[in-house]
Design a protein around this motif. Structure first.
Motif, short mmCIF file in Angstrom:
data_model
loop_
_atom_site.label_atom_id
_atom_site.label_comp_id
_atom_site.label_asym_id
_atom_site.label_seq_id
_atom_site.Cartn_x
_atom_site.Cartn_y
_atom_site.Cartn_z
N ALA A 33 0.82 -1.20 0.00
CA ALA A 33 0.00 0.00 0.00
C ALA A 33 0.86 1.26 0.00
O ALA A 33 0.54 2.24 -0.66
N THR A 34 1.97 1.22 0.73
CA THR A 34 2.88 2.38 0.77
C THR A 34 3.50 2.61 -0.60
O THR A 34 3.57 3.74 -1.07
N ILE A 35 3.94 1.54 -1.24
CA ILE A 35 4.54 1.67 -2.57
C ILE A 35 3.49 2.18 -3.56
O ILE A 35 3.77 3.07 -4.38
N ALA A 36 2.30 1.65 -3.48
CA ALA A 36 1.23 2.08 -4.39
C ALA A 36 0.89 3.55 -4.17
O ALA A 36 0.64 4.29 -5.12
N ALA A 37 0.88 3.99 -2.90
CA ALA A 37 0.55 5.38 -2.61
C ALA A 37 1.65 6.32 -3.15
O ALA A 37 1.34 7.41 -3.62
N ARG A 38 2.89 5.88 -3.08
CA ARG A 38 3.97 6.74 -3.57
C ARG A 38 3.96 6.79 -5.09
O ARG A 38 4.29 7.83 -5.68
N MET A 39 3.60 5.68 -5.75
CA MET A 39 3.59 5.66 -7.21
C MET A 39 2.37 6.42 -7.74
O MET A 39 2.47 7.10 -8.74
N GLY A 40 1.24 6.30 -7.04
CA GLY A 40 0.03 6.94 -7.51
C GLY A 40 -0.03 8.36 -7.02
O GLY A 40 -0.99 9.05 -7.08
#
Length: 40
Positions: A33-40
Motif C-alpha cells: 500500500a505504501t509503494i502504491a501510494a507513492r507511485m500513484g
C-alpha cells in the motif's frame, strides 16, 4: 521450562508458522500500500 524450545515439536512449530503468517500478511499489505501510494 522455556516456552520456545530450540527444536519445537510439530504442533508448536505449526502454531509458530501460523503466528508468523498472521504477522507477515498485514506487514506485506502495508508495504504494498505504501509503494502504491507513492507511485500513484
Amino acid at each position: 521450562m522455556p516456552v520456545l524450545e530450540p527444536n519445537p515439536p510439530r504442533p508448536q512449530r505449526r502454531l509458530l508458522i501460523i503466528f508468523g503468517v498472521m504477522m507477515a500478511v498485514p506487514a506485506f499489505v502495508a508495504v504494498v500500500a505504501t509503494i502504491a501510494a507513492r507511485m500513484g
